[in-house]
Design a protein around this motif. Sequence first.
Motif, PDB file in Angstrom:
ATOM      1  N   GLU A 217      28.951  44.073   4.683  1.00 30.10           N
ATOM      2  CA  GLU A 217      27.782  43.630   3.933  1.00 30.10           C
ATOM      3  C   GLU A 217      27.084  42.431   4.566  1.00 30.10           C
ATOM      4  OE1 GLU A 217      31.357  41.444   2.188  1.00 30.10           O
ATOM      5  OE2 GLU A 217      30.898  43.438   2.981  1.00 30.10           O
ATOM      6  N   GLU A 218      27.713  41.817   5.568  1.00 30.80           N
ATOM      7  CA  GLU A 218      27.117  40.648   6.208  1.00 30.80           C
ATOM      8  C   GLU A 218      26.317  40.974   7.465  1.00 30.80           C
ATOM      9  OE1 GLU A 218      29.956  36.818   5.116  1.00 30.80           O
ATOM     10  OE2 GLU A 218      30.014  37.674   7.133  1.00 30.80           O
ATOM     11  N   ARG A 219      26.411  42.199   7.946  1.00 30.01           N
ATOM     12  CA  ARG A 219      25.816  42.509   9.242  1.00 30.01           C
ATOM     13  C   ARG A 219      24.325  42.190   9.295  1.00 30.01           C
ATOM     14  NH1 ARG A 219      29.155  47.547   9.032  1.00 30.01           N
ATOM     15  NH2 ARG A 219      30.961  47.218  10.400  1.00 30.01           N
ATOM     16  N   GLU A 220      23.571  42.656   8.282  1.00 30.06           N
ATOM     17  CA  GLU A 220      22.125  42.411   8.286  1.00 30.06           C
ATOM     18  C   GLU A 220      21.808  40.923   8.172  1.00 30.06           C
ATOM     19  OE1 GLU A 220      23.550  44.846   6.643  1.00 30.06           O
ATOM     20  OE2 GLU A 220      22.597  46.664   7.455  1.00 30.06           O
ATOM     21  N   MET A 221      22.617  40.179   7.429  1.00 35.18           N
ATOM     22  CA  MET A 221      22.390  38.737   7.277  1.00 35.18           C
ATOM     23  C   MET A 221      22.662  38.007   8.589  1.00 35.18           C
ATOM     24  SD  MET A 221      24.132  38.139   3.515  1.00 35.18           S
ATOM     25  CE  MET A 221      23.666  36.409   3.469  1.00 35.18           C
ATOM     26  N   ILE A 222      23.750  38.383   9.274  1.00 35.99           N
ATOM     27  CA  ILE A 222      24.053  37.788  10.575  1.00 35.99           C
ATOM     28  C   ILE A 222      22.918  38.086  11.552  1.00 35.99           C
ATOM     29  CG2 ILE A 222      25.577  37.932  12.581  1.00 35.99           C
ATOM     30  CD1 ILE A 222      26.971  36.490  10.384  1.00 35.99           C
ATOM     31  N   ALA A 223      22.466  39.338  11.561  1.00 34.61           N
ATOM     32  CA  ALA A 223      21.366  39.717  12.451  1.00 34.61           C
ATOM     33  C   ALA A 223      20.108  38.935  12.109  1.00 34.61           C
ATOM     34  CB  ALA A 223      21.107  41.222  12.347  1.00 34.61           C
ATOM     35  N   GLY A 224      19.866  38.734  10.808  1.00 41.39           N
ATOM     36  CA  GLY A 224      18.687  37.982  10.385  1.00 41.39           C
ATOM     37  C   GLY A 224      18.698  36.559  10.910  1.00 41.39           C
ATOM     38  N   VAL A 225      19.860  35.903  10.854  1.00 41.24           N
ATOM     39  CA  VAL A 225      19.976  34.540  11.381  1.00 41.24           C
ATOM     40  C   VAL A 225      19.639  34.511  12.871  1.00 41.24           C
ATOM     41  CG1 VAL A 225      21.599  32.682  11.930  1.00 41.24           C
ATOM     42  CG2 VAL A 225      21.623  33.729   9.655  1.00 41.24           C
ATOM     43  N   PHE A 226      20.231  35.423  13.640  1.00 36.56           N
ATOM     44  CA  PHE A 226      20.027  35.417  15.084  1.00 36.56           C
ATOM     45  C   PHE A 226      18.590  35.792  15.464  1.00 36.56           C
ATOM     46  CE2 PHE A 226      24.796  36.191  15.544  1.00 36.56           C
ATOM     47  CZ  PHE A 226      25.036  34.860  15.834  1.00 36.56           C
ATOM     48  N   VAL A 227      18.000  36.719  14.734  1.00 41.14           N
ATOM     49  CA  VAL A 227      16.610  37.090  15.010  1.00 41.14           C
ATOM     50  C   VAL A 227      15.689  35.901  14.766  1.00 41.14           C
ATOM     51  CG1 VAL A 227      14.678  38.455  14.111  1.00 41.14           C
ATOM     52  CG2 VAL A 227      16.835  39.573  14.686  1.00 41.14           C
ATOM     53  N   ARG A 228      15.893  35.193  13.655  1.00 43.59           N
ATOM     54  CA  ARG A 228      15.048  34.027  13.373  1.00 43.59           C
ATOM     55  C   ARG A 228      15.259  32.930  14.415  1.00 43.59           C
ATOM     56  NH1 ARG A 228      16.078  35.991   8.224  1.00 43.59           N
ATOM     57  NH2 ARG A 228      18.046  34.884   7.976  1.00 43.59           N
ATOM     58  N   ARG A 229      16.477  32.757  14.883  1.00 36.87           N
ATOM     59  CA  ARG A 229      16.728  31.750  15.920  1.00 36.87           C
ATOM     60  C   ARG A 229      16.013  32.123  17.222  1.00 36.87           C
ATOM     61  NH1 ARG A 229      20.846  28.105  14.427  1.00 36.87           N
ATOM     62  NH2 ARG A 229      21.159  27.478  16.586  1.00 36.87           N
ATOM     63  N   LEU A 230      16.028  33.392  17.569  1.00 39.56           N
ATOM     64  CA  LEU A 230      15.302  33.828  18.763  1.00 39.56           C
ATOM     65  C   LEU A 230      13.798  33.597  18.595  1.00 39.56           C
ATOM     66  CD1 LEU A 230      17.033  37.213  19.762  1.00 39.56           C
ATOM     67  CD2 LEU A 230      17.188  35.012  20.947  1.00 39.56           C
ATOM     68  N   GLN A 231      13.291  33.935  17.427  1.00 36.03           N
ATOM     69  CA  GLN A 231      11.856  33.781  17.180  1.00 36.03           C
ATOM     70  C   GLN A 231      11.426  32.314  17.215  1.00 36.03           C
ATOM     71  OE1 GLN A 231      11.776  35.911  13.456  1.00 36.03           O
ATOM     72  NE2 GLN A 231      11.026  37.808  14.416  1.00 36.03           N
ATOM     73  N   LYS A 232      12.315  31.404  16.869  1.00 37.28           N
ATOM     74  CA  LYS A 232      12.018  29.977  16.900  1.00 37.28           C
ATOM     75  C   LYS A 232      12.435  29.335  18.221  1.00 37.28           C
ATOM     76  CE  LYS A 232      12.549  29.312  11.890  1.00 37.28           C
ATOM     77  NZ  LYS A 232      11.210  28.719  11.630  1.00 37.28           N
TER      78      LYS A 232
END
Length: 340
Positions: A217-232
Amino acid sequence: MRKRISLLMIMLLIWFLALMIYGMFQLQRPLNISEKQVVALEKGRPVSSFFMKLERENWMQDSRWIMLVAKLSGKSRLAKAGEYELTPQMNSWDVLDTLIKGKSVQYKITLVEGQNVHEMMSRLAANDKLIQDLPSDVSQLMTFLGLEGHPEGRFFPDTYQFHRNTRASEILVRAQIRLETVLAEEWREREEGLPYKTPYEALVMASIVEKETAAPEEREMIAGVFVRRLQKRMRLETDPTVIYGLGDRYKGNIRKKHLREKTAYNTYRMKGLPPTPIAMVGREAIHAALHPADGEELYFVAKGDGRHQFSSTLAEHNKAVRHYQIYKRKDEYRSTPTDQ
């Protein structure tokens, strides 16, 4: 004279009928085994060799009858090489039918998501049912398979069935094709605005997600954190990439000197994604990388049970670090998930 001939004919007929009854009895007689047995019909060998082997083991009393039937009917040419499972309920007819249909024994091998290419190669090498034709040097693997690029993460983790004496390379070819198929399917359905230029970059991200959490259940949340870090344009700062970069030098703990070391996989020092995946990736992790959860979280810390506490600010994150990694640290604490 005629009476003698008639008597002889009657005796021959009786003998023939008795012989046929005996033959039918032998054909329908169950095998003399009390449990399942696996017997091989070697490639290039006649079907008679298979039945003679059963007779030598005393599993079949008289193999001549089924061999005669197989030859006269032309079915002996239809038998397929392989390993066959025989059961106590089977008779000679059943055995011949099994050989003709090619219902040979299948074995299984599982390539495990989250494992790296070296672990995958070790798993293949340990299987004694496979022909070990792969190079011992992992750096030569892709060339051997007729592929390009780095081998890490290029094979789909799944359970593969195979017959005895299948080449290990055949398993990897199937796994590679499966990975490309799944990745292409997920890439077509990806969310818009993701920081990936190619499916391969999404695969790299998916491998990080795969290693970061054991909680589905955490996979999408982990991916969300990393995607936002890349975008910033923030560094990913993820331990699994550091561990992968250390290779055999990793002894169970990441030290400050490891975080300061500049390697292609040290995401504490370099921005963006590492150059290759760091593990084999399942469909769920690929899906998560291409469908990250919305939110504002930019940080997470392991709680010690394989799950994480997510935070939106550095202050919140530091507080969570103190809470979970100092005050509530336990003997069974895990900063990264165990192998699945």
